[in-house]
Design an enzyme around this catalytic site. Structure first.
Site, PDB file in Angstrom:
ATOM      1  CD  GLU A 271      -0.455   3.804  -2.855  1.00  0.00           C
ATOM      2  OE1 GLU A 271       0.480   3.561  -3.641  1.00  0.00           O
ATOM      3  OE2 GLU A 271      -0.655   3.168  -1.818  1.00  0.00           O
TER       4      GLU A 271
ATOM      5  NE  ARG B  59       4.002  -0.554   0.162  1.00  0.00           N
ATOM      6  CZ  ARG B  59       4.445  -0.341  -1.081  1.00  0.00           C
ATOM      7  NH1 ARG B  59       4.176   0.813  -1.687  1.00  0.00           N
ATOM      8  NH2 ARG B  59       5.152  -1.248  -1.714  1.00  0.00           N
TER       9      ARG B  59
ATOM     10  CG  ASN C 189       6.501   5.181  -8.470  1.00  0.00           C
ATOM     11  OD1 ASN C 189       7.004   6.215  -8.898  1.00  0.00           O
ATOM     12  ND2 ASN C 189       7.180   4.304  -7.763  1.00  0.00           N
ATOM     13  CG  ASP C 190       0.291   2.540  -7.587  1.00  0.00           C
ATOM     14  OD1 ASP C 190       0.211   2.084  -8.739  1.00  0.00           O
ATOM     15  OD2 ASP C 190       0.514   1.822  -6.597  1.00  0.00           O
TER      16      ASP C 190
ATOM     17  CB  CYS D 255       7.975   6.852  -0.663  1.00  0.00           C
ATOM     18  SG  CYS D 255       6.248   6.360  -0.618  1.00  0.00           S
TER      19      CYS D 255
ATOM     20  CG  HIS E 234       7.201  -4.586  -6.987  1.00  0.00           C
ATOM     21  ND1 HIS E 234       6.891  -3.455  -6.270  1.00  0.00           N
ATOM     22  CD2 HIS E 234       7.665  -5.473  -6.077  1.00  0.00           C
ATOM     23  CE1 HIS E 234       7.140  -3.656  -4.992  1.00  0.00           C
ATOM     24  NE2 HIS E 234       7.616  -4.876  -4.846  1.00  0.00           N
TER      25      HIS E 234
ATOM     26  NE  ARG F 149       9.137  -0.476  -3.294  1.00  0.00           N
ATOM     27  CZ  ARG F 149      10.289   0.162  -3.469  1.00  0.00           C
ATOM     28  NH1 ARG F 149      11.404  -0.346  -2.969  1.00  0.00           N
ATOM     29  NH2 ARG F 149      10.328   1.302  -4.133  1.00  0.00           N
TER      30      ARG F 149
ATOM     31  NE  ARG G 200       3.536   0.656 -10.895  1.00  0.00           N
ATOM     32  CZ  ARG G 200       3.699   0.920  -9.615  1.00  0.00           C
ATOM     33  NH1 ARG G 200       3.585   2.150  -9.184  1.00  0.00           N
ATOM     34  NH2 ARG G 200       3.981  -0.035  -8.759  1.00  0.00           N
TER      35      ARG G 200
END
Length: 758
Positions: A605, A507, A628-629, A676, A364, A471, A639
């Site tokens: 995700e 989100r 990403n996830d 995203c 993050h 976020r 990650r």
């Protein structure tokens, strides 16, 4: 044997330098295996040979002088094969090479095992005996296990040993020291290292020159006084429950803090020039090392007591002088583990780069750094954290390298890149207000991912057409308690107001995994497969409803709010969230707010969501992919783990096929689909996603101009052809190579590489 292994690794890990670590290894292994010889050879990158660095049993004068290539002798054979060599009579083997200065002609049996770190052979660990015999399987297994455990320790000691202390080294004598990490945010930074240590963590305390020796000593003595007081209070409170011999331990603690013991040594180190916290770390580390090496179990346990005392004293030292960090004009912030809060503590006009010893490019903190446009390196595990504060650094956010004490040639090479980046940014500014439109007229909106209020101005300045991911957890993470509904509404309104009439996708709270709230801890063995995202907020409707109400209030009068649900795996979660959102809308309407139900979407995700896209699409207004996830879960790669960072590949064939499938499934229900994740921030990734049919791309603001320039340089037909070729391939490395070749052919510049000195 397991206890012996643990003890050796523990002792080596607290050795003060590489030479001490290697000498300790050969002594302990020789004694543990009852052999006559134990030696360590390490690779010297300067002459590409393996050097005898330490031995117990061979002639000491040969240490440092015996050098073997990977093609020489039995040591070379171990290196070439990267596997153990176990011989009964070494001298009879064709690869045997006699080196007279070592005196090894007396020894017949030979067992050598490679020391491998990050797939590279760092060195060879060798044991020898006069007796002609083959070492048995248990002995070989012991040495192999030991070398595997010691590889990381040796690599770190080697890296740390390349830097002396701030006060002992001529900055001009050793230059261009290179440490490897993982590229977290692209770009180049040249600046001064500022190390941030977490509270009461001795291992992370950097060395710094004492500005005022008397003041440092006074602070240390005050901390000692407070710790002595605490120990006496605890001792008195437990007096009725402890036997006299147990109570005597508190007296031992107090004696350790006497001027003739730990305290006196710390003061001597301060007088020599180190600040109090650094001097304390040095003394405690040395005592821990000495006690850990002792055979007596009782004395070994005293190492734990000393560490505990050190942490207590450090806590008071830090409390007495909190955050007295001097941020240079060009600060490169360095921490054992970067957190979002750290990014906000440095004046934004001074912060030029970030380095995290732990974490990966998809943590993050790294994602936030990219959104802020700060060159960042993650997972620099061998960086000697305690010895680089105040030193000049070059940070290469393209390759993931950190250079300490760069020489003039290296500085010139990277200054040239910095100038090139600034010129390119000026050129890209000219297309800020132009659409992302291909040469044959195909348009695709480019949105941004945000988390901080500072992102808004940066995003608008780069021509963002909307926010694809706000976020909302970021405002939660930089506070000490849950923000109220009104506080949240004020924060959200700033985003909605600044982007009006452009859409803003918020989100709902996505905590868990690598995003923790200090006031709402989630302790799990495997947090990425645990309680996170929508699972948390549906279990806590009071949190979810307050947040949704705040979003709706913030959007009154703007009508540009979109709400997005993270980590969805079932239609039940979507139905329940929709019900809660509907309830919040009705409540606010009844309270007199002029609002309507906003668009609601879900994030895809996790693999379970991939195969339910059409079912979700029938229940929501839009689909957004969190690549990403999704990449992490599809490839089973954490990650945040630098050990497997090279396995986290967004261009993996499985990831690309899943992304293509999602876009196709969403469109079958006539629902728009966006992405995203970080893949959209890369020129090559953006072209592939556009060809797949994604309706919007959302990315960090820093990369938006470059992506727009790329799209405006190609035709939709070019992108379609590239996608077709990529989807037919089965190897990620070949896919990346092909994309780079195509971008070059299309005249799209790849990140500049420095012309480094030979």
């Amino acid at each position: 044997m397991l206890d012996v292994l643990r003890k050796i690794v523990q002792e080596v890990s607290v050795a003060p330098d590489l030479e001490s670590a290697l000498n300790l290894i050969v002594r302990r292994v020789q004694r543990s295996m009852s052999t006559e010889v134990c030696s360590v050879y390490l690779f010297d990158p300067c002459d590409q040979r393996y050097v005898l660095m330490a031995t117990e049993g061979l002639h000491q004068e040969s240490v440092g002088s015996v050098r073997l290539s990977a093609a020489e002798g039995l040591v070379g054979m171990v290196v070439e094969r990267a596997e153990p060599i176990n011989l009964e009579n070494a001298s009879q083997h064709p690869a045997y090479k006699y080196v007279e200065s070592t005196g090894e002609e007396r020894y017949g049996s030979f067992l050598g095992v490679p020391v491998i770190h990050h797939r590279e052979v760092l060195g060879v660990l060798v044991v020898q005996q006069q007796e002609l015999r083959r070492f048995d399987e248990s002995e070989e297994a012991f040495l192999v296990t030991l070398s595997a455990q010691l590889a990381g320790v040796i690599a770190h000691a080697e890296a740390t040993g390349s830097l002396g202390k701030n006060n002992d080294i001529d900055s001009k004598t050793i230059v261009d020291l290179r440490f490897e990490g993982v590229a977290g945010s692209s770009g180049v930074a040249i600046g001064i290292a500022t190390v941030v240590a977490p509270p009461a963590d001795l291992a992370s305390v950097p060395d710094k020159p004492a500005k005022d020796v008397d003041k440092e000593i006074a602070s240390f003595q005050e901390a000692l006084k407070l710790v002595r007081r605490d120990i006496k209070v605890v001792g008195r409170s437990l007096a009725q429950r402890l036997r006299s011999e147990e109570q005597a331990l508190f007296d031992v603690y107090l004696r350790m803090l006497d001027d003739n013991a730990l305290a006196g040594e710390v003061i001597v180190r301060i007088e020599k020039g180190n600040w109090a916290q650094g001097a304390l770390r040095e003394v405690v580390t040395e005592h821990v090392r000495q006690f850990s090496m002792m055979d007596d179990p009782y004395l070994r346990e005293r190492a734990t007591d000393i560490k505990d005392l050190g942490r207590r004293v450090l806590a008071y030292l830090q409390e007495a002088g909190p955050a007295e960090l001097d941020y240079p004009e060009e600060t490169i912030l360095i921490a054992d583990e970067l957190t979002p809060a750290m990014l906000g503590e440095v004046p934004s006009d001074k912060l030029v780069g970030l380095v995290s010893v732990h974490g990966s490019s998809n943590s993050h903190a790294a994602i936030l750094a990219r959104s802020m446009g700060i060159p960042t390196i993650m997972g620099a595990v061998d960086l000697p954290l305690t010895r680089i504060d105040g030193r000049e650094l070059v940070l290469d956010g393209y390759s993931g390298r950190v250079y300490v004490q760069p020489g003039e040639e290296l500085l010139k090479a990277y200054r040239d890149i910095l100038r090139g980046e600034q010129e390119e940014e000026t050129e890209l500014q000219a297309i800020k207000d132009l659409p992302a439109e291909t040469t044959d007229g195909y348009q695709i909106p480019l949105w941004v991912n945000t988390g901080l209020i500072a992102d808004v101005a940066r995003s608008l300045d780069r021509g963002a057409e909307g926010i694809g991911l706000y976020r909302t957890e970021v405002p939660f993470m930089i506070r000490e308690f849950f923000p109220s509904e009104q506080e949240q509404a004020q924060t959200y309104r700033k985003q909605l107001e600044a982007f009006y009439p452009r859409p803003v996708t918020m989100r709902t709270l996505d905590i868990g995994g690598d995003k923790a709230l200090p006031y709402f801890p989630i302790e799990e063995e495997n947090p990425f497969l645990g309680w996170r995202g929508i699972r948390v907020t549906l279990d806590h409707p009071e949190i979810f409803l307050v947040q949704v109400r705040a979003m709706l209030k913030a959007g009154e009068g703007y009508d540009n709010l979109r709400i997005m649900l993270p980590m969805v795996t079932s239609v039940h979660e979507v139905d329940e969230a929709n019900r809660q959102i509907g309830r919040a809308v009705r409540e606010l309407q009844e309270e007199g707010f002029n609002i309507s139900r906003p668009q609601v979407g879900v994030m895809v995700e996790v693999p379970a969501a991939v195969y339910q896209v059409r079912r979700f699409a029938r229940r929501v207004d839009f689909i957004s992919v969190g690549s990403n996830d999704l990449t992490q879960y599809l490839l089973a790669v954490d990650r945040n783990n630098p050990r497997v960072a090279d396995l986290y590949v967004s261009y993996h064939p499985a990831v690309l096929r899943a992304l293509n499938f999602i876009a196709s499934e969403a469109h079958k229900e006539n629902v728009p689909v966006s992405i995203c994740g970080e893949l959209a921030s890369e020129p090559g990734g953006a072209l592939l996603l556009m060809a797949m049919g994604y309706d919007m791309l959302s990315m960090n603001a820093t990369n938006l101009p470059k992506v727009k320039s790329t799209i405006r340089s190609v035709s939709k037909e070019d992108a379609d052809e590239l996608l077709a070729e990529v989807l037919s391939m089965d190897d990620a490395d070949r896919i990346i190579k092909l994309i780079n070749e195509r971008l070059t052919e299309l005249g799209i510049a790849l990140p500049a590489q420095p012309v480094l000195p030979a």
